[in-house]
Design a protein around this motif. Structure first.
Motif, PDB file in Angstrom:
ATOM      1  N   VAL A  70       0.846  -1.205   0.000  1.00  0.00           N
ATOM      2  CA  VAL A  70       0.000   0.000   0.000  1.00  0.00           C
ATOM      3  C   VAL A  70       0.880   1.253   0.000  1.00  0.00           C
ATOM      4  CG1 VAL A  70      -1.666   1.352   1.338  1.00  0.00           C
ATOM      5  CG2 VAL A  70      -1.968  -1.129   1.104  1.00  0.00           C
ATOM      6  N   LEU A  71       1.982   1.213   0.780  1.00  0.00           N
ATOM      7  CA  LEU A  71       2.918   2.344   0.793  1.00  0.00           C
ATOM      8  C   LEU A  71       3.546   2.555  -0.584  1.00  0.00           C
ATOM      9  CD1 LEU A  71       4.876   2.103   4.177  1.00  0.00           C
ATOM     10  CD2 LEU A  71       2.943   3.555   3.583  1.00  0.00           C
ATOM     11  N   GLY A  72       3.836   1.459  -1.283  1.00  0.00           N
ATOM     12  CA  GLY A  72       4.382   1.566  -2.635  1.00  0.00           C
ATOM     13  C   GLY A  72       3.411   2.265  -3.565  1.00  0.00           C
ATOM     14  N   LEU A  73       2.130   1.902  -3.455  1.00  0.00           N
ATOM     15  CA  LEU A  73       1.113   2.550  -4.288  1.00  0.00           C
ATOM     16  C   LEU A  73       0.965   4.022  -3.900  1.00  0.00           C
ATOM     17  CD1 LEU A  73      -1.080   2.498  -6.423  1.00  0.00           C
ATOM     18  CD2 LEU A  73      -2.677   1.618  -4.703  1.00  0.00           C
ATOM     19  N   LEU A  74       1.066   4.302  -2.603  1.00  0.00           N
ATOM     20  CA  LEU A  74       1.005   5.694  -2.148  1.00  0.00           C
ATOM     21  C   LEU A  74       2.118   6.516  -2.794  1.00  0.00           C
ATOM     22  CD1 LEU A  74       0.025   7.991  -0.279  1.00  0.00           C
ATOM     23  CD2 LEU A  74       1.547   7.061   1.495  1.00  0.00           C
ATOM     24  N   LEU A  75       3.327   5.962  -2.849  1.00  0.00           N
ATOM     25  CA  LEU A  75       4.456   6.657  -3.474  1.00  0.00           C
ATOM     26  C   LEU A  75       4.158   6.955  -4.942  1.00  0.00           C
ATOM     27  CD1 LEU A  75       7.366   7.719  -3.449  1.00  0.00           C
ATOM     28  CD2 LEU A  75       8.132   5.367  -3.957  1.00  0.00           C
ATOM     29  N   ILE A  76       3.602   5.959  -5.642  1.00  0.00           N
ATOM     30  CA  ILE A  76       3.281   6.147  -7.065  1.00  0.00           C
ATOM     31  C   ILE A  76       2.229   7.243  -7.238  1.00  0.00           C
ATOM     32  CG2 ILE A  76       2.200   5.042  -9.069  1.00  0.00           C
ATOM     33  CD1 ILE A  76       3.497   2.408  -8.098  1.00  0.00           C
ATOM     34  N   LEU A  77       1.205   7.228  -6.370  1.00  0.00           N
ATOM     35  CA  LEU A  77       0.141   8.228  -6.477  1.00  0.00           C
ATOM     36  C   LEU A  77       0.658   9.634  -6.169  1.00  0.00           C
ATOM     37  CD1 LEU A  77      -2.861   6.327  -4.829  1.00  0.00           C
ATOM     38  CD2 LEU A  77      -2.575   6.890  -7.238  1.00  0.00           C
ATOM     39  N   ILE A  78       1.534   9.737  -5.177  1.00  0.00           N
ATOM     40  CA  ILE A  78       2.091  11.052  -4.835  1.00  0.00           C
ATOM     41  C   ILE A  78       2.902  11.598  -6.019  1.00  0.00           C
ATOM     42  CG2 ILE A  78       3.719  12.282  -3.339  1.00  0.00           C
ATOM     43  CD1 ILE A  78       1.101  11.633  -1.970  1.00  0.00           C
ATOM     44  N   LEU A  79       3.758  10.740  -6.603  1.00  0.00           N
ATOM     45  CA  LEU A  79       4.553  11.168  -7.759  1.00  0.00           C
ATOM     46  C   LEU A  79       3.651  11.546  -8.935  1.00  0.00           C
ATOM     47  CD1 LEU A  79       7.449   8.522  -7.689  1.00  0.00           C
ATOM     48  CD2 LEU A  79       7.621  10.961  -7.136  1.00  0.00           C
ATOM     49  N   SER A  80       2.608  10.746  -9.135  1.00  0.00           N
ATOM     50  CA  SER A  80       1.710  10.988 -10.269  1.00  0.00           C
ATOM     51  C   SER A  80       0.935  12.289 -10.105  1.00  0.00           C
ATOM     52  CB  SER A  80       0.735   9.815 -10.410  1.00  0.00           C
ATOM     53  OG  SER A  80      -0.214  10.089 -11.411  1.00  0.00           O
ATOM     54  N   TYR A  81       0.328  12.470  -8.933  1.00  0.00           N
ATOM     55  CA  TYR A  81      -0.480  13.681  -8.735  1.00  0.00           C
ATOM     56  C   TYR A  81       0.391  14.928  -8.626  1.00  0.00           C
ATOM     57  CZ  TYR A  81      -5.043  11.521  -8.621  1.00  0.00           C
ATOM     58  OH  TYR A  81      -6.197  10.882  -8.995  1.00  0.00           O
TER      59      TYR A  81
END
Length: 605
Positions: A70-81
């Motif tokens: 979940v933390l990995g996905l959070l990192l991706i979402l932060i970078l994306s947004y």
């Protein structure tokens, strides 16, 4: 009296020039726009454990690698947004990204999903806050719905007072919650170091016979409910102080760091303490109890957690009105959502959000578990569409370093798509209504847009060819007798034109004869037309008469129906009088191409 109560409730009106002062600093924006994401640590880990318990207590160790994922996905979402913020500095998030790169229908799907998500954010947050209270005070379980609705009303009023004031109020509890959770995590880790983890917990890597990839994916998707609210910063860029884009990007990164630390900390403590989900007590409550016991600190943390869960709904109050404004600007929502209220906020959007979320709480009886799947689907559909839209944008524009951006968005799109599909397949019985509601929302968008386009077509004129047609004027004054109200109306009518006629509808011959005689004695210089009504209807004979006048004078005169109406001193006096003038006005405005005007006469007693 109503005006004074309104001022007391939401404060003095603010000038448009004061809008700049309502913009948010990074610290205030973090409180307003991150409260939803940060508060989700109170139930994110719990959602993972609820799914894993289907395979038995031995499977709880899987919560750790799932939390890391979940933390990995959070990192991706932060970078994306963060990339979305720089690419679309005027805000709008998934709606604007999808509309710009994937087409209008996809944009409306993203926008509709986000609107639904924000409504669910308020419902879920207030219900979760109520759960935290009832965990500490079980006797309040039966009052779950009233407590949640009271909090929705409070949040609605607070946001009607303006985003600047609501941010100032919200900042303290948000940062108090972050401090409380960090203190809880540090104290819990110290206790585990000194006394060791719970003796019965399964070790990492323990084989579990009933576990399956499907169950793990389901647990992962449930844990991703902790990521809801991440997109709010990209939607609300116009609310930031200058430089808006840089401040929004920094706020997003700060939110990601704080959320990541708190989420993994709660997950680790839940594992080390051997916590199992309990329908009557939240996981955070159990962790706090195991760390500090049921003393002052326990109740303080539970109170702060309940408060932040309630206030997490404020993220939706900040983002929903802005998104509704953008959709209204594109003519897919009513123009009322574009209007700023007395305190410079989009008041209609705030009130609409509060009403619908309260209805949802009542419909679901304040049950958080049943609402969270709907909540998550509502946010992961826009997540996926936003990532896909950014992928198309990178390929279409190919700016500098576009390969890195494309890779980040591709990974994010595939992950969020998988999560959306997992939710759909594993919790279809809980989310099936989304597949009815979302198409209905999009259908409404199109019908609203069609209405605005049709209206524009009918109202548009050719400046070179079409000019005002100058006609005379005939005024019809319906009268119920000879009174000062009638005299006042006739005086006004005579000041406009000499073509004035009074119309009286009578039911009884004696009454008609009496009025005709009295009118002749009065002689106001206006002809009286008497209409006899066999069925005691006032409106129907007058409408037939107006149709006759309209037919005879349609080429030469405009027809005006001037309705006399007295205004009572007190509102409740209206119930003591019939409202035939209002009924006549309503019918004529909706049915006839005539001018309808009211001449008021104010009673003093």
């Amino acid at each position: 009296m109503i005006s004074r109560f309104k001022r007391l409730l939401i404060g003095r009106p603010m000038k448009s020039a004061e809008l700049e002062g309502e913009r948010l600093s990074k610290l205030k924006a973090l409180a307003v726009l991150s409260s939803d994401a940060l508060s989700s640590v109170a139930y994110g880990t719990e959602q993972i454990l609820i799914v894993l318990m289907a395979a038995g207590f031995a499977a709880v160790w899987y919560s750790i690698p799932i939390s890391v994922a979940v933390l990995g996905l959070l990192l991706i979402l932060i970078l994306s947004y963060r990339q979305t913020i720089f690419a679309y500095p005027k805000g709008g998030g998934a709606y604007i990204v999808a509309k710009d790169n994937l087409g209008l229908p996809t944009g409306l799907l993203a926008g509709g999903s986000l609107l639904v998500d924000y409504i669910l954010t308020v419902a879920v947050s207030t219900s979760s806050g109520t759960d935290a209270i009832t965990s500490a005070f079980p006797g309040l379980h039966e009052y779950t719905v009233p407590i949640a609705i009271v909090m929705i009303v409070f949040l609605t009023v607070m946001n009607l007072r303006g985003i600047g004031e609501s941010a100032s109020i919200l900042a303290f509890p948000v940062y108090l919650f972050v401090t409380a959770v960090i203190v809880l995590i540090v104290a819990g880790v110290v206790k585990v170091i000194l006394h060791g983890p719970h003796s019965d917990i399964p070790e990492l890597g323990t084989a579990v016979s009933d576990i399956s990839l499907f169950l793990l994916l389901k647990a992962f998707s449930s844990g991703c409910s902790a990521l809801t609210g991440v997109e709010a910063v990209s939607n609300a860029i116009p609310n930031f102080k200058k430089p808006e884009v840089r401040n929004a990007a920094m706020t997003l990164v700060m939110m990601g760091l704080i959320l990541g630390v708190m989420f993994i900390g709660i997950s680790l403590l839940a594992y080390w303490y051997g916590i199992a989900p309990d329908p009557k007590e939240t996981v955070v409550s159990q962790i706090t109890d195991a760390t500090f016991g049921r003393g002052i600190i326990y109740y303080a943390i539970q109170g702060i957690t309940a408060l932040i869960l309630f206030l997490a709904a404020n993220t939706a109050y900040a983002a929903f009105p802005l998104l509704a404004f953008m959709l209204a600007k594109d003519k897919y929502m009513p123009h009322a959502f574009m209007v700023r209220g007395d305190r410079l906020g989009f008041s209609n959007g705030i009130i609409f959000l509060g009403v619908l979320s309260a209805l949802l709480v009542i419909l679901f009886h304040g049950d958080t578990t049943n609402m969270i799947p709907l909540y998550a689907v509502g946010v992961f559909i826009p997540f996926t569409l936003s990532q896909l839209g950014m992928m198309v944008r990178w390929i279409r524009l190919k700016p500098q370093n576009w390969i890195f951006g494309l890779i980040v968005n591709t990974i994010g799109m595939l992950t969020t798509l998988c999560i959306s599909l997992i939710f759909i397949f594993t919790k279809f019985t809980q989310i099936w209504m989304v597949f009815i509601f979302l198409p209905l929302v999009i259908f409404i968008f199109y019908k609203i847009h069609q209405h605005y386009m049709n209206t524009a077509d009918e109202l548009r004129i050719s400046i070179d060819k079409e000019k005002p047609l100058i006609k005379g004027s005939t005024i019809v004054v319906p009268v119920a007798g000879i009174t000062k109200v009638v005299m006042h109306s006739i005086s006004y009518a005579k000041s406009l034109t000499d073509n004035v006629v009074a119309v009286y509808v009578g039911f009884d011959e004696e009454e008609i004869e009496r009025l005709e005689k009295k009118w002749e004695e009065w002689n106001p210089g206006v002809r009286l037309i008497v209409l006899r009504s066999s069925y005691r209807s006032i409106i129907r004979p007058i409408v037939r008469f107006i149709e006759t006048v309209e037919w005879k004078t349609q080429e030469t005169d405009h027809i005006t129906v001037l309705i006399p109406q007295f205004i009572t001193k007190h509102w409740w006096h209206n119930f003591l009088h019939n409202q035939s003038s209002l009924l006549l006005r309503a019918y004529l405005i909706n049915q006839k191409d005539v001018v309808v005007a009211t001449v008021p006469y104010h009673l003093m007693r």
